[in-house]
Design an enzyme around this catalytic site. Sequence first.
Site, PDB file in Angstrom:
ATOM      1  N   CYS A   1      37.776  46.007  40.785  1.00 29.90           N
ATOM      2  CA  CYS A   1      38.129  45.175  41.287  1.00 29.90           C
ATOM      3  C   CYS A   1      37.373  44.095  41.903  1.00 29.90           C
ATOM      4  O   CYS A   1      36.921  44.297  43.280  1.00 29.90           O
ATOM      5  CB  CYS A   1      39.255  45.392  41.756  1.00 29.90           C
ATOM      6  SG  CYS A   1      40.715  44.203  42.629  1.00 29.90           S
TER       7      CYS A   1
ATOM      8  N   ASP B   1      37.372  50.143  37.364  1.00 30.31           N
ATOM      9  CA  ASP B   1      38.009  49.621  36.043  1.00 30.31           C
ATOM     10  C   ASP B   1      37.387  50.325  35.310  1.00 30.31           C
ATOM     11  O   ASP B   1      36.263  49.531  35.127  1.00 30.31           O
ATOM     12  CB  ASP B   1      38.497  47.919  36.124  1.00 30.31           C
ATOM     13  CG  ASP B   1      39.394  47.816  37.267  1.00 30.31           C
ATOM     14  OD1 ASP B   1      40.354  47.875  37.314  1.00 30.31           O
ATOM     15  OD2 ASP B   1      38.582  46.654  37.772  1.00 30.31           O
TER      16      ASP B   1
END
Length: 290
Positions: free
Chosen positions: A188, A195
Amino acid sequence: MNEDKYLGKVTSYPQKYSPEILIPVPRHLNRKDYNIKENNLPFTGYDTWHAYELSFLTEKGLPVVGLLKLVYPSDSTFLVESKSFKLYLNSFNMERYGKTPAEGLEIVLSTIRYDLNQTLKTNVTTHFFQGDESQSHFDFDDFEILENSEVAVSSDFKNYTETPELLAQSEDLKKTIKVATHLLRSNCKVTHQPDWGSAYIHLKGNQIPDKISLLKYIVSVRNENHFHEEICEMIYKRLMDIFSPQELMVTCIYTRRGGIDICPARASRTDLLPKFLISPGVLTKKLLRQ
């Protein structure tokens, strides 16, 4: 910039409808780093979102729940910051709309489209799925999984920050590759939380990347701090700049986090885009980590 207004912070869920909570993030802020010109984008594309936390009440208090799929184009001025969108969707939870679920749903979806259109300065399309829906559609059945090859297992991987220099031209005489990897990982932009995702790449041209070099490049994204849409565009632009292909498509299917998964797709022509993924009224087959 207020993209970090909610990300990484303890936040109270709104108890009433709160459109003001939506945060637009200008796309140009990241694109300028990769020489992607807003007035002459090197791609067409869409961002597809699946949101699993939309619910509201009818006028008699009956909860309505389901899956919201929304799609909006990559040439929008803004993208929506994901946690603000999660909070926004949850602001409907205790509000009452319509005498029946169908009537309420029409009001809620119309409201969501209006709010997003105003926030993102674009045209957002939506669909709401309830109950058992077919998920048999899939755009990527004929893509080769790169990490499944023996060469991948025996190769050394050393780079974990984005390294386009890893991309090497293939000596194969083939002019087209359709490949994928489930090893996509980035972080992120704000919180640096990981992620996870899968990348699907179609490339046709006189120069094509060596498959292992391409896998090493995707792995090198592992410690990059960007939003999902930005990772997809970065990969696309690197491949376009280095190989000058006649056809190029990059789609990133990210893992659900915070009740939402985000799946950006970019291509040199509209017909190369994954047609099921970008169709609001179609649910596609989920990947392992979705």
